[in-house]
Design a protein around this motif. Structure first.
Motif, PDB file in Angstrom:
ATOM      1  N   PHE A  45      -6.184   9.012  -1.806  1.00  0.00           N
ATOM      2  CA  PHE A  45      -5.635   8.427  -0.594  1.00  0.00           C
ATOM      3  C   PHE A  45      -5.032   7.045  -0.881  1.00  0.00           C
ATOM      4  O   PHE A  45      -3.934   6.709  -0.429  1.00  0.00           O
ATOM      5  CB  PHE A  45      -6.741   8.321   0.456  1.00  0.00           C
ATOM      6  CG  PHE A  45      -6.304   7.755   1.755  1.00  0.00           C
ATOM      7  CD1 PHE A  45      -5.508   8.494   2.620  1.00  0.00           C
ATOM      8  CD2 PHE A  45      -6.657   6.460   2.132  1.00  0.00           C
ATOM      9  CE1 PHE A  45      -5.086   7.967   3.831  1.00  0.00           C
ATOM     10  CE2 PHE A  45      -6.230   5.925   3.340  1.00  0.00           C
ATOM     11  CZ  PHE A  45      -5.450   6.685   4.191  1.00  0.00           C
ATOM     12  N   ALA A  46      -5.750   6.227  -1.715  1.00  0.00           N
ATOM     13  CA  ALA A  46      -5.282   4.875  -2.063  1.00  0.00           C
ATOM     14  C   ALA A  46      -3.949   4.977  -2.816  1.00  0.00           C
ATOM     15  O   ALA A  46      -3.007   4.217  -2.538  1.00  0.00           O
ATOM     16  CB  ALA A  46      -6.332   4.170  -2.910  1.00  0.00           C
ATOM     17  N   GLN A  96      -1.202   5.956  -0.345  1.00  0.00           N
ATOM     18  CA  GLN A  96      -0.878   4.829   0.526  1.00  0.00           C
ATOM     19  C   GLN A  96      -0.008   3.820  -0.226  1.00  0.00           C
ATOM     20  O   GLN A  96       0.970   3.293   0.312  1.00  0.00           O
ATOM     21  CB  GLN A  96      -2.164   4.135   0.999  1.00  0.00           C
ATOM     22  CG  GLN A  96      -2.828   4.798   2.190  1.00  0.00           C
ATOM     23  CD  GLN A  96      -1.966   4.765   3.439  1.00  0.00           C
ATOM     24  OE1 GLN A  96      -1.142   5.676   3.626  1.00  0.00           O
ATOM     25  NE2 GLN A  96      -2.092   3.754   4.278  1.00  0.00           N
ATOM     26  N   ARG A  97      -0.407   3.582  -1.508  1.00  0.00           N
ATOM     27  CA  ARG A  97       0.306   2.591  -2.312  1.00  0.00           C
ATOM     28  C   ARG A  97       1.758   3.031  -2.535  1.00  0.00           C
ATOM     29  O   ARG A  97       2.700   2.263  -2.344  1.00  0.00           O
ATOM     30  CB  ARG A  97      -0.403   2.439  -3.664  1.00  0.00           C
ATOM     31  CG  ARG A  97      -0.032   1.179  -4.346  1.00  0.00           C
ATOM     32  CD  ARG A  97      -0.901   0.958  -5.551  1.00  0.00           C
ATOM     33  NE  ARG A  97      -0.129   0.251  -6.524  1.00  0.00           N
ATOM     34  CZ  ARG A  97       0.059   0.626  -7.758  1.00  0.00           C
ATOM     35  NH1 ARG A  97      -0.501   1.727  -8.194  1.00  0.00           N
ATOM     36  NH2 ARG A  97       0.791  -0.092  -8.560  1.00  0.00           N
ATOM     37  N   LYS A 127       3.466   4.964  -0.649  1.00  0.00           N
ATOM     38  CA  LYS A 127       4.169   4.905   0.622  1.00  0.00           C
ATOM     39  C   LYS A 127       4.614   3.476   0.917  1.00  0.00           C
ATOM     40  O   LYS A 127       5.761   3.232   1.322  1.00  0.00           O
ATOM     41  CB  LYS A 127       3.224   5.394   1.727  1.00  0.00           C
ATOM     42  CG  LYS A 127       3.908   5.812   2.983  1.00  0.00           C
ATOM     43  CD  LYS A 127       2.889   6.412   3.934  1.00  0.00           C
ATOM     44  CE  LYS A 127       3.399   6.285   5.347  1.00  0.00           C
ATOM     45  NZ  LYS A 127       2.341   6.592   6.288  1.00  0.00           N
ATOM     46  N   ILE A 128       3.700   2.521   0.669  1.00  0.00           N
ATOM     47  CA  ILE A 128       4.021   1.103   0.919  1.00  0.00           C
ATOM     48  C   ILE A 128       5.144   0.647  -0.019  1.00  0.00           C
ATOM     49  O   ILE A 128       6.106  -0.017   0.405  1.00  0.00           O
ATOM     50  CB  ILE A 128       2.753   0.230   0.765  1.00  0.00           C
ATOM     51  CG1 ILE A 128       1.778   0.548   1.899  1.00  0.00           C
ATOM     52  CG2 ILE A 128       3.083  -1.258   0.762  1.00  0.00           C
ATOM     53  CD1 ILE A 128       0.383   0.034   1.715  1.00  0.00           C
ATOM     54  N   SER A 144      -3.838  -1.392  -6.565  1.00  0.00           N
ATOM     55  CA  SER A 144      -4.773  -1.403  -5.428  1.00  0.00           C
ATOM     56  C   SER A 144      -6.055  -2.137  -5.825  1.00  0.00           C
ATOM     57  O   SER A 144      -6.477  -2.065  -6.980  1.00  0.00           O
ATOM     58  CB  SER A 144      -5.082   0.007  -4.945  1.00  0.00           C
ATOM     59  OG  SER A 144      -5.314   0.816  -6.043  1.00  0.00           O
TER      60      SER A 144
END
Ligand code: ADP
Length: 345
Positions: A39-40, A43-44, A46-47, A73
């Motif tokens: 998930f991390a 998310q990374r 995506k950011i 992260s």
């Protein structure tokens, strides 16, 4: 012993539950940490994409194939998540230990209770049986010792002593036979059952008791059934049951009296009663007559009514084996009615 076995069984229950729980916890921990890391990463990415799309300078750099390094992260955060997860799982497992321990202890008690009851019953049986055998054996031994020491014992007297001793031994043999029968019923052995005719059973039982009844000029009357009655039962055991009831009826009745048998069909069962005009049973003896070795005082005092107080306990076991009931109505000097109710199926 019961407590020890209970604790051991609880420990086994706990061990099994904890093995399952710990295996699940390990799997959950692995899956959850993998999932958090995935998930991390997601998310990374995506950011990074968002920042690049919103920033023309970064877009330009990308077009020129210049690698832009974004900060990784937070490893501290990941570590904390792992720690928290571990802590929660340890907490849950500790709660399971306490809960499973308590529940396991209760369950172990419930599992072992019937075994404990059976052992207690067996111990009581052994104690009762040895007590009953001890008294006549001691009497026999003392009598033989006294006569063995008697230097003036004549051959005639010696023969009388031997004859009396043989009678005593026969009595003891009969008692041990009855004890064996009772032990067999106590073990709750399974018996093959078939549809049997009540009238056949009663006729065969009466035949066995007839010689005793004749000695006392007692008439055994059987009331004819309106329709043939059949129950699912073990023939020989039911014959034993009615022989016990008829034997008692004859034993505890005065000469020239009547013993009446009646059978009828009721809701899903057959009711058979054996009624006598005998000495009857006192109210305070009634709750105990089905107990092993119980003999009401009146019958103990009656010299000719010999017995060991085992007949009715055997009768009760037979009825229980057939999922039926046995009841008694009686009053001193008014006679007794023993009623057996057996399910048809
Ligand atoms: P036993 O007859 O060998 O003493 P049982 O278990 O058959 O043992 O009966 C227990 C006691 O119940 C008897 O000692 C007697 O006091 C009483 N009892 C049983 N049946 C009758 C009966 N038909 N009439 C009077 N008393 C009875």
């Amino acid at each position: 012993m019961f407590q020890n076995a209970r604790i051991k069984l609880t420990a086994w229950y706990l061990l099994i539950i904890m093995m399952i729980s710990l295996s699940f916890s390990t799997v959950i921990y692995r899956l959850a940490t993998n999932e958090v890391e995935r998930f991390a990463r997601f998310q990374r990415a995506k950011i990074e994409r968002q920042i690049t799309e919103e920033n023309p300078f970064l877009q330009e750099l990308r077009k020129q194939n210049v690698m832009v390094q974004f900060p990784a992260s937070d490893p501290e955060l990941m570590k904390e998540i792992r720690h928290r997860l571990l802590f929660i799982l340890i907490y849950i497992n500790a709660a399971i230990v306490v809960l499973a321990g308590g529940l396991g202890y209760i369950l172990a008690g419930k599992t072992l209770k019937p075994i404990q009851d059976m052992l207690d019953e067996q111990n009581r049986f052994i104690t009762d049986a040895s007590h009953e055998l001890r008294t006549p054996l001691t009497a026999l031994k003392s009598s033989l010792e006294v006569h063995a020491r008697d230097k003036n014992l004549s051959l005639r007297n010696a023969k009388t002593v031997i004859k009396n001793s043989i009678d005593e031994v026969n009595t003891l043999q009969a008692l041990s036979d009855k004890l064996l029968v009772l032990a067999q019923y106590q073990n709750g052995h399974t018996i093959p059952m078939d549809y049997v005719s009540i009238s056949d059973i009663l006729t065969k039982s009466i035949q066995k008791i007839q010689p005793l009844a004749k000695q006392k000029t007692i008439v055994i009357k059987i009331k004819k059934e309106t329709s043939p009655l059949r129950v699912k039962a073990h023939m020989d055991e039911l014959i034993d049951l009615f022989v016990i009831l008829l034997d008692n009826a004859v034993k505890y009745s005065p000469k020239r009296s009547i013993v009446a048998i009646q059978s009828e069909k009721t809701d899903g069962s057959v009711k058979i009663s054996v009624q006598d005009e005998g000495i009857g049973i006192k109210e305070n003896d009634l709750p105990h007559i089905f107990d092993r070795f119980y003999r009401a005082d009146t019958s103990r005092r009656k010299q000719n009514a010999n017995g060991y107080g085992l007949g009715l306990s055997i009768a009760k076991r037979i009825v229980e084996q057939h999922h039926g009931t046995i009841t008694v109505e009686s009053a001193p000097s008014k006679g007794s009615i023993f009623t057996v109710q057996l399910p048809i199926k």
